[in-house]
Design a protein around this motif. Structure first.
Motif, PDB file in Angstrom:
ATOM      1  N   UNK A 105     -42.685  14.880  36.265  1.00  0.00           N
ATOM      2  CA  UNK A 105     -42.327  14.504  34.897  1.00  0.00           C
ATOM      3  C   UNK A 105     -42.989  13.185  34.511  1.00  0.00           C
ATOM      4  N   UNK A 106     -42.960  12.209  35.426  1.00  0.00           N
ATOM      5  CA  UNK A 106     -43.563  10.911  35.151  1.00  0.00           C
ATOM      6  C   UNK A 106     -45.063  11.039  34.920  1.00  0.00           C
ATOM      7  N   UNK A 107     -45.731  11.826  35.757  1.00  0.00           N
ATOM      8  CA  UNK A 107     -47.180  11.990  35.635  1.00  0.00           C
ATOM      9  C   UNK A 107     -47.546  12.621  34.288  1.00  0.00           C
ATOM     10  N   UNK A 108     -46.827  13.673  33.911  1.00  0.00           N
ATOM     11  CA  UNK A 108     -47.127  14.351  32.646  1.00  0.00           C
ATOM     12  C   UNK A 108     -46.865  13.429  31.459  1.00  0.00           C
ATOM     13  N   UNK A 109     -45.748  12.716  31.514  1.00  0.00           N
ATOM     14  CA  UNK A 109     -45.402  11.838  30.395  1.00  0.00           C
ATOM     15  C   UNK A 109     -46.400  10.694  30.251  1.00  0.00           C
ATOM     16  N   UNK A 110     -46.711  10.041  31.350  1.00  0.00           N
ATOM     17  CA  UNK A 110     -47.631   8.903  31.294  1.00  0.00           C
ATOM     18  C   UNK A 110     -49.037   9.376  30.933  1.00  0.00           C
ATOM     19  N   UNK A 111     -49.445  10.530  31.458  1.00  0.00           N
ATOM     20  CA  UNK A 111     -50.772  11.049  31.126  1.00  0.00           C
ATOM     21  C   UNK A 111     -50.886  11.351  29.636  1.00  0.00           C
ATOM     22  N   UNK A 112     -49.860  12.008  29.078  1.00  0.00           N
ATOM     23  CA  UNK A 112     -49.886  12.317  27.646  1.00  0.00           C
ATOM     24  C   UNK A 112     -49.956  11.064  26.790  1.00  0.00           C
ATOM     25  N   UNK A 113     -49.114  10.070  27.117  1.00  0.00           N
ATOM     26  CA  UNK A 113     -49.134   8.830  26.346  1.00  0.00           C
ATOM     27  C   UNK A 113     -50.457   8.089  26.509  1.00  0.00           C
ATOM     28  N   UNK A 114     -50.984   8.072  27.737  1.00  0.00           N
ATOM     29  CA  UNK A 114     -52.236   7.356  27.989  1.00  0.00           C
ATOM     30  C   UNK A 114     -53.396   7.970  27.218  1.00  0.00           C
ATOM     31  N   UNK A 115     -53.487   9.294  27.234  1.00  0.00           N
ATOM     32  CA  UNK A 115     -54.568   9.966  26.510  1.00  0.00           C
ATOM     33  C   UNK A 115     -54.448   9.693  25.010  1.00  0.00           C
ATOM     34  N   UNK A 116     -53.234   9.812  24.478  1.00  0.00           N
ATOM     35  CA  UNK A 116     -53.038   9.553  23.054  1.00  0.00           C
ATOM     36  C   UNK A 116     -53.370   8.121  22.667  1.00  0.00           C
ATOM     37  N   UNK A 117     -52.909   7.156  23.479  1.00  0.00           N
ATOM     38  CA  UNK A 117     -53.185   5.751  23.181  1.00  0.00           C
ATOM     39  C   UNK A 117     -54.671   5.434  23.344  1.00  0.00           C
ATOM     40  N   UNK A 118     -55.317   6.044  24.345  1.00  0.00           N
ATOM     41  CA  UNK A 118     -56.747   5.802  24.544  1.00  0.00           C
ATOM     42  C   UNK A 118     -57.549   6.291  23.337  1.00  0.00           C
ATOM     43  N   UNK A 119     -57.245   7.489  22.870  1.00  0.00           N
ATOM     44  CA  UNK A 119     -57.928   8.010  21.678  1.00  0.00           C
ATOM     45  C   UNK A 119     -57.682   7.117  20.470  1.00  0.00           C
ATOM     46  N   UNK A 120     -56.447   6.682  20.304  1.00  0.00           N
ATOM     47  CA  UNK A 120     -56.105   5.818  19.174  1.00  0.00           C
ATOM     48  C   UNK A 120     -56.873   4.499  19.254  1.00  0.00           C
ATOM     49  N   UNK A 121     -56.914   3.891  20.437  1.00  0.00           N
ATOM     50  CA  UNK A 121     -57.597   2.600  20.595  1.00  0.00           C
ATOM     51  C   UNK A 121     -59.095   2.740  20.337  1.00  0.00           C
ATOM     52  N   UNK A 122     -59.708   3.811  20.888  1.00  0.00           N
ATOM     53  CA  UNK A 122     -61.144   3.997  20.712  1.00  0.00           C
ATOM     54  C   UNK A 122     -61.505   4.241  19.245  1.00  0.00           C
ATOM     55  N   UNK A 123     -60.701   5.058  18.578  1.00  0.00           N
ATOM     56  CA  UNK A 123     -60.991   5.347  17.167  1.00  0.00           C
ATOM     57  C   UNK A 123     -60.820   4.095  16.311  1.00  0.00           C
ATOM     58  N   UNK A 124     -59.739   3.350  16.541  1.00  0.00           N
ATOM     59  CA  UNK A 124     -59.517   2.154  15.738  1.00  0.00           C
ATOM     60  C   UNK A 124     -60.531   1.059  16.065  1.00  0.00           C
ATOM     61  N   UNK A 125     -61.022   1.029  17.313  1.00  0.00           N
ATOM     62  CA  UNK A 125     -62.096   0.093  17.646  1.00  0.00           C
ATOM     63  C   UNK A 125     -63.361   0.432  16.869  1.00  0.00           C
ATOM     64  N   UNK A 126     -63.665   1.727  16.783  1.00  0.00           N
ATOM     65  CA  UNK A 126     -64.817   2.161  15.993  1.00  0.00           C
ATOM     66  C   UNK A 126     -64.636   1.792  14.517  1.00  0.00           C
ATOM     67  N   UNK A 127     -63.444   2.025  13.979  1.00  0.00           N
ATOM     68  CA  UNK A 127     -63.182   1.693  12.577  1.00  0.00           C
ATOM     69  C   UNK A 127     -63.334   0.192  12.348  1.00  0.00           C
ATOM     70  N   UNK A 128     -62.789  -0.597  13.274  1.00  0.00           N
ATOM     71  CA  UNK A 128     -62.903  -2.056  13.129  1.00  0.00           C
ATOM     72  C   UNK A 128     -64.357  -2.503  13.197  1.00  0.00           C
ATOM     73  N   UNK A 129     -65.144  -1.872  14.052  1.00  0.00           N
ATOM     74  CA  UNK A 129     -66.560  -2.213  14.150  1.00  0.00           C
ATOM     75  C   UNK A 129     -67.286  -1.883  12.846  1.00  0.00           C
ATOM     76  N   UNK A 130     -67.002  -0.714  12.273  1.00  0.00           N
ATOM     77  CA  UNK A 130     -67.648  -0.343  11.022  1.00  0.00           C
ATOM     78  C   UNK A 130     -67.289  -1.316   9.902  1.00  0.00           C
TER      79      UNK A 130
END
Length: 456
Positions: A105-130
């Protein structure tokens, strides 16, 4: 009459009164108690005597919990660090034991949150750069590009090509303008720079001596205070200089410039840092406009109101009103521009920081209306983050039945509603912070992997 199960149940209730004791820990200690009772019963003790002796050997519920933590914590005393409140420390240890018991349960939960946060951070970093394009210039908020469009024609699109005479008129006759510079881009991928039989296709531009004063492109070294003032002068980027000269000093060296039918022998007067990726002007060299002015074949571009080959950038004086400056320009053109009455134009000073995202000019090198794409990326980032949170909530809700037993046991032990809320919120916060730390680390690695390295 003594009832063994009732006695063990009461012992469990006292043990579970400790807020750090979860259901699994209580069950483990209970198993030790039952094992000892069975051993004493096998030796001939009656149930009541066996229970009392086993309870004495294990100690009181508080002592049993303390001894248990001495074995199962990295600190010998089992006590929290002084900077951490005891109750918070107990909640933390309880959460860590829950994580340890429910690894999947811990692995699935942390993996899901990590993937979602990673995508969010990368996209917002790109937006901030633009959004950061051209904002690194010292006076970016005061620099504008001269644009205009015809008022009388059917097609009313903005243009940027301006005559050479306009720059001189703006600098000398328009109040509120501090500095003016002329820029002409070379044919992209059509220019060859040659030195010592080594030639490279490069993209660059020609500019006058005000260019390096207006824009914040740092120089690494130069042979004169105004490297673009004299004819046959060229400023190279660090990357271009390394290609042509390797590790030798390029200052004062001669290179051959070839572009279509034009060929010049130019002298390197300065080397500048490579152009940041968040600049709408992208070039590897700057030739001096004086070089073009000295070329008789290029004389038609100068002193002629009917030929517009230059981009003109103006830097307003501190506190100057852009609208008032635009009106002054129109009034001056009405008086001094021969063709203005026949084909009047609408003047607009386009802010430097809006060129990359908000430009609506035909043939613009940077993308037109790119801000619409950024809105789409922001929406995608928010949706991904929402789905990650929703996934975490669904997984946590799926365990509600198994955790209801733990909640009941804690309530029997005297835990308040606030205590339970603190425990479960604390677990969620721990998951979130751990996932955020992983997401930041992964994002940093991916961003560094995408950062280009300059050739040595």
């Amino acid at each position: 009459m003594f009832k063994l199960e009732d006695a063990i149940k009461q012992w469990n209730v006292k043990l579970a009164a400790n807020p750090a004791m979860d259901e699994g820990t209580v069950a483990e200690l209970e198993s030790h108690l039952r094992d000892r009772i069975d051993e004493l019963s096998a030796e001939g003790s009656d149930p009541e005597a066996a229970f009392r002796q086993a309870a004495v050997e294990l100690g009181s519920p508080g002592q049993a919990a303390a001894e248990f933590f001495k074995v199962h914590t990295t600190r010998l005393s089992g006590r929290p660090p002084r900077i951490v409140p005891a109750l918070l420390w107990n909640y933390l240890k309880s959460t860590l034991r829950t994580v340890k018991r429910h690894k999947s349960f811990t692995f699935i939960n942390i993996t899901g949150l990590t993937v979602g946060l990673t995508c969010f951070i990368l996209i917002m970093t790109f937006v901030r750069f633009e959004q950061s394009h051209d904002r690194f210039h010292k006076n970016a908020d005061r620099i504008h590009r001269f644009t205009y469009r015809s008022v009388s024609g059917a097609v009313r699109e903005y243009e940027t090509g301006c005559p050479d005479l306009l720059a001189q008129a703006l600098a000398e006759h328009i109040p509120g303008i501090h500095r003016v510079t002329r820029v002409m881009e070379s044919w992209q991928d059509k220019t060859v720079l040659v030195h010592d039989r080594k030639g490279f296709l490069e993209h660059g531009l020609f500019a006058d001596e005000s260019f390096l004063s207006m824009f914040s492109f740092p120089l690494l070294g130069g042979s004169s205070p105004d490297p673009l003032q004299a004819p046959d002068s060229i400023v190279l980027s660090e990357k271009a200089a390394r290609k042509l000269f390797g590790m030798s000093n390029p200052m004062g060296q001669s290179i051959t410039f070839r572009e279509r039918s034009s060929q010049y022998e130019l002298t390197v007067t300065a080397v500048m840092k490579d152009i940041p990726r968040n600049s709408h002007l992208d070039f590897d060299y700057i030739g001096s406009v004086a070089t073009l002015a000295a070329d008789k074949r290029k004389s038609f571009m100068f002193n002629n109101w009917n030929v517009g080959n230059f981009l003109i950038y103006v830097e307003l004086s501190p506190g100057a009103d852009k609208a008032a400056v635009e009106q002054s320009i129109v009034r001056h053109l009405e008086t001094n521009m021969p063709t203005f009455r026949e084909d009047p134009i609408e003047v607009s000073l386009q802010p430097l920081t809006s060129i990359y995202l908000n430009s609506v000019i035909e043939g613009e090198r940077s993308s037109n209306k790119r801000f619409q794409t950024l809105y789409l990326f922001i929406a995608i980032a928010i949706i991904i983050l929402f789905l990650a949170c929703l996934n975490y909530t669904n997984l946590s809700s799926a365990r509600v039945l198994s955790r209801s037993k733990e909640v009941g046991l804690r309530k029997v032990a005297g835990a308040s509603r606030f205590d339970l809320v603190c425990q479960f919120v604390g677990e969620s916060v721990l998951y979130a912070f751990f996932s955020l730390a992983l997401a930041l680390g992964i994002s940093l690695i991916l961003i560094r992997m995408q950062t280009p390295t300059l050739p040595s």
